[in-house]
Design a protein around this motif. Structure first.
Motif, PDB file in Angstrom:
ATOM      1  N   HIS A  21     -55.661 101.682 -97.879  1.00 32.09           N
ATOM      2  CA  HIS A  21     -54.983 101.682 -96.581  1.00 32.09           C
ATOM      3  C   HIS A  21     -53.619 101.030 -96.765  1.00 32.09           C
ATOM      4  N   VAL A  22     -52.602 101.646 -96.207  1.00 32.75           N
ATOM      5  CA  VAL A  22     -51.236 101.181 -96.436  1.00 32.75           C
ATOM      6  C   VAL A  22     -50.538 100.963 -95.097  1.00 32.75           C
ATOM      7  N   LEU A  23     -49.903  99.794 -94.970  1.00 30.37           N
ATOM      8  CA  LEU A  23     -49.055  99.503 -93.819  1.00 30.37           C
ATOM      9  C   LEU A  23     -47.626  99.372 -94.352  1.00 30.37           C
ATOM     10  N   PRO A  24     -46.825 100.453 -94.306  1.00 26.53           N
ATOM     11  CA  PRO A  24     -45.504 100.469 -94.942  1.00 26.53           C
ATOM     12  C   PRO A  24     -44.393 100.025 -93.999  1.00 26.53           C
ATOM     13  N   PHE A  25     -44.455  98.779 -93.560  1.00 28.98           N
ATOM     14  CA  PHE A  25     -43.545  98.329 -92.514  1.00 28.98           C
ATOM     15  C   PHE A  25     -42.401  97.459 -93.030  1.00 28.98           C
ATOM     16  N   GLY A  26     -42.325  97.261 -94.347  1.00 23.93           N
ATOM     17  CA  GLY A  26     -41.316  96.365 -94.891  1.00 23.93           C
ATOM     18  C   GLY A  26     -40.195  97.080 -95.611  1.00 23.93           C
ATOM     19  N   LYS A  27     -39.615  96.393 -96.562  1.00 19.08           N
ATOM     20  CA  LYS A  27     -38.478  96.923 -97.317  1.00 19.08           C
ATOM     21  C   LYS A  27     -38.839  98.215 -98.047  1.00 19.08           C
ATOM     22  N   LYS A  28     -37.864  99.100 -98.168  1.00 24.80           N
ATOM     23  CA  LYS A  28     -38.081 100.361 -98.894  1.00 24.80           C
ATOM     24  C   LYS A  28     -38.094 100.122-100.401  1.00 24.80           C
ATOM     25  N   LYS A  29     -37.405  99.108-100.851  1.00 23.33           N
ATOM     26  CA  LYS A  29     -37.390  98.749-102.258  1.00 23.33           C
ATOM     27  C   LYS A  29     -38.047  97.369-102.412  1.00 23.33           C
ATOM     28  N   ILE A  30     -39.121  97.341-103.193  1.00 18.87           N
ATOM     29  CA  ILE A  30     -39.953  96.145-103.299  1.00 18.87           C
ATOM     30  C   ILE A  30     -39.695  95.441-104.618  1.00 18.87           C
ATOM     31  N   GLY A  43     -57.144  89.704 -95.787  1.00 20.44           N
ATOM     32  CA  GLY A  43     -56.145  90.228 -94.860  1.00 20.44           C
ATOM     33  C   GLY A  43     -55.504  89.143 -94.024  1.00 20.44           C
ATOM     34  N   ASP A  44     -56.267  88.123 -93.655  1.00 15.77           N
ATOM     35  CA  ASP A  44     -55.748  87.025 -92.842  1.00 15.77           C
ATOM     36  C   ASP A  44     -54.642  86.250 -93.539  1.00 15.77           C
ATOM     37  N   ASP A  45     -54.595  86.366 -94.861  1.00 21.88           N
ATOM     38  CA  ASP A  45     -53.629  85.576 -95.622  1.00 21.88           C
ATOM     39  C   ASP A  45     -52.277  86.268 -95.767  1.00 21.88           C
ATOM     40  N   VAL A  46     -52.076  87.369 -95.070  1.00 19.13           N
ATOM     41  CA  VAL A  46     -50.777  88.042 -95.107  1.00 19.13           C
ATOM     42  C   VAL A  46     -49.673  87.118 -94.614  1.00 19.13           C
ATOM     43  N   ILE A  51     -57.697  94.874 -94.964  1.00 26.66           N
ATOM     44  CA  ILE A  51     -56.809  94.540 -93.846  1.00 26.66           C
ATOM     45  C   ILE A  51     -57.516  94.978 -92.565  1.00 26.66           C
ATOM     46  N   GLN A  52     -57.439  94.181 -91.533  1.00 36.79           N
ATOM     47  CA  GLN A  52     -58.188  94.436 -90.309  1.00 36.79           C
ATOM     48  C   GLN A  52     -57.268  94.887 -89.166  1.00 36.79           C
ATOM     49  N   HIS A  53     -57.905  95.455 -88.153  1.00 34.51           N
ATOM     50  CA  HIS A  53     -57.181  95.933 -86.970  1.00 34.51           C
ATOM     51  C   HIS A  53     -56.284  94.846 -86.391  1.00 34.51           C
ATOM     52  N   GLU A  54     -56.798  93.630 -86.295  1.00 36.03           N
ATOM     53  CA  GLU A  54     -56.052  92.558 -85.635  1.00 36.03           C
ATOM     54  C   GLU A  54     -54.808  92.127 -86.413  1.00 36.03           C
ATOM     55  N   GLN A  55     -54.701  92.553 -87.684  1.00 33.36           N
ATOM     56  CA  GLN A  55     -53.512  92.197 -88.460  1.00 33.36           C
ATOM     57  C   GLN A  55     -52.401  93.259 -88.361  1.00 33.36           C
ATOM     58  N   TYR A  56     -52.717  94.431 -87.844  1.00 34.98           N
ATOM     59  CA  TYR A  56     -51.773  95.558 -87.856  1.00 34.98           C
ATOM     60  C   TYR A  56     -50.436  95.207 -87.199  1.00 34.98           C
ATOM     61  N   HIS A  57     -50.470  94.750 -85.960  1.00 33.10           N
ATOM     62  CA  HIS A  57     -49.227  94.497 -85.232  1.00 33.10           C
ATOM     63  C   HIS A  57     -48.483  93.292 -85.798  1.00 33.10           C
ATOM     64  N   PHE A  58     -49.222  92.305 -86.284  1.00 26.28           N
ATOM     65  CA  PHE A  58     -48.595  91.152 -86.928  1.00 26.28           C
ATOM     66  C   PHE A  58     -47.790  91.599 -88.145  1.00 26.28           C
ATOM     67  N   VAL A  59     -48.378  92.477 -88.945  1.00 29.38           N
ATOM     68  CA  VAL A  59     -47.704  92.999 -90.140  1.00 29.38           C
ATOM     69  C   VAL A  59     -46.474  93.820 -89.737  1.00 29.38           C
ATOM     70  N   GLU A  60     -46.647  94.693 -88.753  1.00 25.27           N
ATOM     71  CA  GLU A  60     -45.534  95.552 -88.308  1.00 25.27           C
ATOM     72  C   GLU A  60     -44.367  94.728 -87.769  1.00 25.27           C
ATOM     73  N   GLU A  61     -44.698  93.745 -86.930  1.00 22.64           N
ATOM     74  CA  GLU A  61     -43.643  92.969 -86.287  1.00 22.64           C
ATOM     75  C   GLU A  61     -42.949  92.006 -87.248  1.00 22.64           C
ATOM     76  N   ASN A  62     -43.597  91.714 -88.367  1.00 23.97           N
ATOM     77  CA  ASN A  62     -42.981  90.877 -89.390  1.00 23.97           C
ATOM     78  C   ASN A  62     -42.329  91.700 -90.501  1.00 23.97           C
ATOM     79  N   HIS A  63     -42.315  93.033 -90.314  1.00 26.84           N
ATOM     80  CA  HIS A  63     -41.647  93.948 -91.253  1.00 26.84           C
ATOM     81  C   HIS A  63     -42.142  93.732 -92.690  1.00 26.84           C
ATOM     82  N   MET A  64     -43.450  93.843 -92.851  1.00 30.54           N
ATOM     83  CA  MET A  64     -44.096  93.583 -94.133  1.00 30.54           C
ATOM     84  C   MET A  64     -44.770  94.849 -94.650  1.00 30.54           C
ATOM     85  N   ASN A  65     -44.808  95.008 -95.960  1.00 30.66           N
ATOM     86  CA  ASN A  65     -45.592  96.063 -96.602  1.00 30.66           C
ATOM     87  C   ASN A  65     -46.934  95.490 -97.044  1.00 30.66           C
TER      88      ASN A  65
END
Length: 255
Positions: free
Chosen positions: A164-173, A184-187, A203-217
């Protein structure tokens, strides 16, 4: 080598005494009939101590099963139901069980996280991520920037059905943080450490928006898949250094 000799060997390089806050009963969980004299000629390695891995260890002729997830956690359970069946199988077939939980996540270079770091070719790798006062992950820099798809290919070269991939961060890593299993909680620790991407098992449902809003991959490769690394590195070390026959019992959960 005998069971007790192997236990000393594993205990020493996995540094079991440094992880007293781990709720797992690390080390020998089930003894064999003669731990001081019976020769261990074959060791089976698996992620989980379950009925299937125990039965497969019996079929392979192993005298010891080494696992990441054992059968005792915290206080001991009553020996009933499936717990009884697992232990009974081990005792009736005179197979010992050795478990190594957080020490196998944390070990450098034979653990799950530093093993993944080596697979990625990370440089300036250091310990990262704290749980119950224990450092268990790894963080480092890629030799060259990668896209998230390129990073996935290096991390899981044989494919991974539970990815499962949450591609919300930098394009170049460039900076990658890693904690295997259910981390997952340790993101938030990866974000605080300045990582461009975080690799974990779940990674769990409850981490999705946290990851997105912090612009993280985030790359979630599966709890099981990310924890096959350590047992196989220990398996290879044992075979190379001690000449004992080994086998990896692959029983994927796809989770």
């Amino acid at each position: 080598m005998t069971l007790n000799e192997l236990s000393i060997y594993f205990d020493n390089f996995l540094h079991l005494n440094d992880f007293n806050s781990d709720i797992s009963k690390n080390g020998i969980q089930v003894e064999n009939s003669n731990p001081d004299t019976k020769e261990i000629k074959k060791v089976a390695f698996a992620v989980d101590a379950c009925q299937e891995t125990i039965e497969r260890a019996i079929k392979t002729g192993a005298q010891l099963l080494f696992v990441h997830h054992g059968i005792f956690w915290g206080s001991c359970d009553t020996i009933t139901g499936i717990h009884y069946k697992r232990i009974a199988k081990l005792i009736k077939n005179d197979i010992a069980l050795y478990a190594c939980h957080i020490p196998l996540d944390a070990n450098n270079p034979y653990g799950n996280n530093f093993g993944m770091a080596a697979r990625l070719g990370l440089e300036n790798t250091r310990a990262f991520g704290c749980w119950r006062g224990m450092s268990m992950g790894a963080i480092g820099k890629l030799p060259e920037e990668l896209s998230i798809d390129e990073l996935i290919q290096k991390a899981f070269p044989n494919g991974n059905h539970s990815l499962h991939v949450l591609p919300f961060g930098k394009k170049k890593i460039k900076v990658v943080a890693i904690i295997s299993g259910g981390a997952g909680d340790d993101v938030d620790q990866a974000i605080a450490a300045g990582a461009d991407a975080y690799i974990t098992g779940e990674i769990q449902h409850e981490q999705y928006h946290f990851v997105e809003e912090n612009h993280m991959n985030v790359i979630s490769g599966g709890h099981y898949e990310t924890e096959t690394i350590g047992v196989n590195l220990v398996r290879q070390k044992l075979e190379q250094e001690k000449g004992i026959e080994t086998v990896f019992l692959d029983v994927p959960t796809n989770l």
